[in-house]
Design an enzyme around this catalytic site. Structure first.
Site, short mmCIF file in Angstrom:
data_model
loop_
_atom_site.label_atom_id
_atom_site.label_comp_id
_atom_site.label_asym_id
_atom_site.label_seq_id
_atom_site.Cartn_x
_atom_site.Cartn_y
_atom_site.Cartn_z
N HIS A 11 34.07 38.85 36.59
CA HIS A 11 33.78 39.36 37.94
C HIS A 11 34.55 40.68 38.10
O HIS A 11 35.78 40.70 37.96
CB HIS A 11 34.23 38.34 38.99
CG HIS A 11 33.43 37.07 38.91
ND1 HIS A 11 33.99 35.83 38.84
CD2 HIS A 11 32.08 36.89 38.86
CE1 HIS A 11 33.03 34.91 38.76
NE2 HIS A 11 31.86 35.53 38.77
N GLU A 66 37.92 41.36 40.18
CA GLU A 66 39.09 40.49 39.98
C GLU A 66 40.04 41.21 39.02
O GLU A 66 40.02 40.99 37.81
CB GLU A 66 38.62 39.13 39.48
CG GLU A 66 37.70 38.46 40.50
CD GLU A 66 37.11 37.13 40.03
OE1 GLU A 66 37.46 36.66 38.94
OE2 GLU A 66 36.30 36.57 40.79
N GLU A 80 42.44 30.41 37.59
CA GLU A 80 42.43 31.13 38.88
C GLU A 80 43.87 31.49 39.22
O GLU A 80 44.74 30.62 39.32
CB GLU A 80 41.85 30.22 39.97
CG GLU A 80 40.39 29.88 39.79
CD GLU A 80 39.45 31.06 40.05
OE1 GLU A 80 39.91 32.10 40.58
OE2 GLU A 80 38.26 30.94 39.71
N HIS A 132 40.54 34.66 36.10
CA HIS A 132 39.88 35.06 37.35
C HIS A 132 40.89 35.13 38.49
O HIS A 132 42.00 34.61 38.40
CB HIS A 132 38.83 34.01 37.76
CG HIS A 132 37.63 33.98 36.88
ND1 HIS A 132 36.38 34.39 37.31
CD2 HIS A 132 37.47 33.61 35.59
CE1 HIS A 132 35.51 34.25 36.32
NE2 HIS A 132 36.14 33.78 35.27
#
Ligand SMILES: O=C(O)CCC(=O)N[C@@H](CCC(=O)O)C(=O)O
Ligand SMILES: [Zn+2]
Length: 336
Positions: free
Chosen positions: A59, A62, A215, A151
């Site tokens: 992404h 990010e 994450e 991420h």
């Protein structure tokens, strides 16, 4: 520093390096494979048999994970970090990284495990290329395979750093890998219980790697990531790369919280409504009986699970895609 250590600069500029292979003072070979893709190979005598895939920027907005990989690469190119592992660095969606967007036309992280074949456009081609690069990297037999896909999330989170562990029929989740994640600063792990179309699921399912989506905090633009503390992860990655990781106590999950998926909330139509405040944090608890979402033909998603929490709520996804995951606490009893 060697030019190939500047993979991020090359990727941001959309440039191909003149020299595709370079050797560091330590005899480490760096090889540019494609846009945003670089292989690092230690001298044979130092190779410890680990193949490590580190990906970020699947992404494009990010940036903290991209900056982290950039720092590791700089250290390797300068000879300050001396790899004993073979490493593949991947910046997932270069075009989206250049634009600072999650994606351009479609989310690359919904195009793996063959999904790109049913689609078209530059992001489908990129997912196909990422699969090919990963498959080629993980094709050497008798080596350990590890993939961290890094991420940051759209929203804040009650649990700041956590991992998602893919699922495959007949394969058990590894307690040792969870202990390693704990040591790397992860506070929770979501154990998946069905196949998925994200990058880490592809490398777990098809390439036999131990794979995780990590994450690390909230997504912010380049240079604004002081609030994302990746120091424990960075230290651990350096140890993994140099083969100096301290021995892990196999049973010591040390307070790591485990969750499993109760249900994925799928958005079926434009009528989909998610009944949550826009600023709700990941891991927020939802009461039994709460009407979480409504969709076409009076479909209602009502909370039935005790201790349910929501992660990644996003009513803006395309129809047919996941608009949130309902999770519940689980135990460590099924770990290998
Ligand atoms: O904050 C969000 O809503 C999404 C953050 C993010 O990009 N998460 C990954 C998780 C991948 C997985 O399920 O393993 C994603 O949604 O692609
Ligand atoms: Zn992401």
């Amino acid at each position: 520093m060697l030019a190939l250590g500047k993979l991020l600069e090359l990727t941001l500029a959309g440039r191909e390096p003149a020299e595709k292979t370079q050797l560091t003072v330590e005899g480490v070979r760096m090889r540019w494979l494609s846009e945003g893709a670089l292989e690092v190979r230690p001298p044979e005598a130092r190779d410890n048999g680990l193949d490590l895939l580190l990906s970020a920027g699947i992404h494009g907005n990010e940036t903290a994970p991209i900056e982290l990989l950039d720092r590791l690469l700089h250290d390797i190119a300068r000879g300050d970090l001396k790899p004993r592992a073979r490493i593949l660095f991947l910046f997932g969606n270069p075009e989206a990284i250049r634009k600072g967007e999650r994606f351009i036309e479609q989310d690359v992280n919904r195009l793996f495990n063959g999904r790109h074949e049913q689609s078209s456009g530059s992001e489908a081609l990129r997912a196909c290329e990422l699969e090919r690069l990963a498959a080629s990297f993980f094709s050497v037999p008798d080596r350990q395979r590890l993939h961290y896909d890094l991420h940051t999330a759209i929203r804040g989170s009650k649990i700041e750093q956590f991992a998602l562990y893919p699922w495959k029929e007949g394969r058990q989740h590894s307690r040792l890998e969870l202990a390693r994640l704990r040591a790397a600063g992860m506070e929770a792990v979501l154990l998946q219980n069905k196949p998925s179309i994200v990058f880490s699921s592809y490398t777990y399912d098809k390439l036999g790697a131990e794979s995780f989506t990590l994450e690390l905090g909230k997504a912010r633009p380049f240079g604004q990531n002081a609030g994302v503390n990746v120091s424990l992860l960075e230290t651990r990655l350096k140890q993994i790369i140099e083969g100096t990781e301290p021995e892990m106590a196999e049973h010591g999950l040390d307070g790591l919280q485990l969750f499993s998926v109760a249900r994925e909330i799928i958005k079926h139509s434009d009528s989909f409504r998610l009944n949550l405040p826009a600023d709700i944090e990941n891991f927020s608890e939802l009461d039994v009986g709460y009407v979480l979402a409504e969709d076409l033909a009076n479909t209602r998603w009502i909370i039935e699970e005790q201790g349910a929490r929501i992660i990644f709520p996003n009513p803006k996804v395309k129809n047919g895609l996941r608009a949130g995951i309902l999770i519940v606490p689980t135990t460590d009893e099924n770990l290998a």
